[in-house]
Design a protein around this motif. Sequence first.
Motif, mmCIF file in Angstrom:
data_model
loop_
_atom_site.group_PDB
_atom_site.id
_atom_site.type_symbol
_atom_site.label_atom_id
_atom_site.label_comp_id
_atom_site.label_asym_id
_atom_site.label_seq_id
_atom_site.Cartn_x
_atom_site.Cartn_y
_atom_site.Cartn_z
ATOM 1 N N LYS A 312 -0.786 -36.105 -18.886
ATOM 2 C CA LYS A 312 -1.262 -37.256 -18.109
ATOM 3 C C LYS A 312 -0.723 -37.215 -16.684
ATOM 4 O O LYS A 312 -1.421 -37.542 -15.733
ATOM 5 C CB LYS A 312 -0.813 -38.560 -18.781
ATOM 6 C CG LYS A 312 -1.805 -39.025 -19.800
ATOM 7 C CD LYS A 312 -1.676 -40.527 -20.056
ATOM 8 C CE LYS A 312 -2.610 -40.906 -21.187
ATOM 9 N NZ LYS A 312 -1.914 -41.513 -22.314
ATOM 10 N N ILE A 313 0.565 -36.840 -16.533
ATOM 11 C CA ILE A 313 1.161 -36.767 -15.191
ATOM 12 C C ILE A 313 0.547 -35.615 -14.402
ATOM 13 O O ILE A 313 0.189 -35.761 -13.235
ATOM 14 C CB ILE A 313 2.694 -36.566 -15.273
ATOM 15 C CG1 ILE A 313 3.362 -37.751 -15.971
ATOM 16 C CG2 ILE A 313 3.292 -36.360 -13.881
ATOM 17 C CD1 ILE A 313 4.864 -37.590 -16.140
ATOM 18 N N LEU A 314 0.415 -34.476 -15.044
ATOM 19 C CA LEU A 314 0.041 -33.270 -14.303
ATOM 20 C C LEU A 314 -1.471 -33.034 -14.237
ATOM 21 O O LEU A 314 -1.964 -32.465 -13.263
ATOM 22 C CB LEU A 314 0.722 -32.043 -14.914
ATOM 23 C CG LEU A 314 2.249 -32.030 -14.818
ATOM 24 C CD1 LEU A 314 2.808 -30.795 -15.508
ATOM 25 C CD2 LEU A 314 2.712 -32.072 -13.369
ATOM 26 N N GLY A 315 -2.196 -33.444 -15.284
ATOM 27 C CA GLY A 315 -3.637 -33.208 -15.312
ATOM 28 C C GLY A 315 -3.967 -31.757 -15.028
ATOM 29 O O GLY A 315 -3.336 -30.839 -15.543
ATOM 30 N N LYS A 316 -4.946 -31.544 -14.155
ATOM 31 C CA LYS A 316 -5.386 -30.183 -13.838
ATOM 32 C C LYS A 316 -4.344 -29.394 -13.052
ATOM 33 O O LYS A 316 -4.412 -28.175 -12.979
ATOM 34 C CB LYS A 316 -6.675 -30.233 -13.016
ATOM 35 C CG LYS A 316 -7.892 -30.578 -13.830
ATOM 36 C CD LYS A 316 -9.128 -30.493 -12.957
ATOM 37 C CE LYS A 316 -10.346 -30.893 -13.773
ATOM 38 N NZ LYS A 316 -11.535 -31.075 -12.952
#
Length: 506
Positions: A312-316
């Motif tokens: 969720k924090i880093l995503g792509k």
Amino acid sequence: MGKRDPVAILGAMKSTATPKKPTKKSAKPRAATGPATGLDAAQASSTIDTLWDREILPTITEYIRIPNKSPHFDAKWQENGHMKRAADLIEGWCRARKLPGLKVERVQLPGRTPVLFMELAGQGTDTVLLYGHMDKQPEMVGWRKGLGPWEPVREGDRLYGRGGADDGYASFASLAALEVLATQKVPHARCVVLIEGCEESGSYDLPFYIDHLEKRIGSPSLVVCLDSGCGDYERLWSTTSLRGLLGGDLVVEILREGVHSGDAGGIVPDTLRIARTVLSRLEDEKTGAILPKRLHARIPQERIAGAKACAKILGKRNYARFPWVDGAHPQSAEPAELLLNRTWRPALAITGAEGLPAIKDAGNVLRPRTVLRLALRLPPTIDGNDAAKHVKELLEKNPPCGASVRFENASGTAGWNAPKLEPWLEGAVDRASRAFFGKPAASMGEGGTIPFMGMLGRKFPRAQFVITGVLGPESNAHGPNEFLHVPTAKRLTGCVASVLAEHFVR
Ligand SMILES: [Zn+2]
């Protein structure tokens, strides 16, 4: 200053290259919910800025110039003397610290890489162990024009060159954190700093030093390791697990010498094809999945939840940070699955080859042999030696066409899964992150290996761990264009000081 400044003049310059100080918000003393440690975070940030700019960066710059490759990559490391030069440089810097009572000692057992062993008395009987390493990965190709492994270059926040981030900065950051505490007269436990010279070769010398120094190390209740990664440069990241590593060379031989490929093709099997055949026993070549069940671990529920939170924090960003060619994409579209692939599942890379001429020298020859170096990352809880034995049997059994197929130099290193964080440490890490980065802390598993953490975990089962580092997006340790993200290294220094202070009052 040009966009790219040679760092030789770094010590003298105050310029665009000097990172911003933490924002007002991040410079505030820690949240009121934490215990009183007496550490003033704003003052600490300013001490750290000065220390880094004036004393640490010029020394790391020198350190980058030294090609002190780990013994696996420099068989003549002793004759070449680069390791000694690196150890001299770091030792000299450490001895010059304003840390009353700091004992700095070079320990070198016969025939082994040196270790820097430092001891700073504290209050109470408790011990904290801080760890880092001074050996480096080899050069690797692909450095951008103007950059090179042994050529330090400062560009904005980044200090390029081999070994600055992995892991040269650790010695400096550890002692700088202690210096911050000394400056502010903030009490801490006895601290032992251990800097080894064999990490990138699997730390094979380290167990001997751990035995040799056992009494002097004592029994640490907290281990701080600054050789790990971070998901971004915006907060303090802790590593919840590390993978193990199984390395070895797959050797396939079919002839005593090369022959005309037109004459032999169709009669004599190609050794690369045989290698592919036996590798398919290990890896599904379509998906990259590692096939043997015993090379997989049960993934703990909390680590699955952790991967989802981290995704969720880093995503792509978690995969976009890799230098993909146009049109290329990851093995899965699901960010949390990719994080689990990277941290809790085995994965194979072929990192070197022999027996294949360079293209310009390639005649129409059916080659007699192919050697492939395998690097198989293992889940954190898999036994490295057991895995090595199993993979050797798997690759060597029933060789196609009776070829000679051997898995040589196999060596397994265990991974590590963090013990559950005690509440004081969970709070301390988060408060440190808020105080020096201005954001809550985050955690994730790492795909790499730090052999010492596995050893320590077994030796001190009750120790708590803070494993963190500056190896974030694009920092590319082991590859070309490695850089140290200077503002992160500074903030991390503050975080270490803060956690040490809280450890004392916990
Ligand atoms: Zn490292």
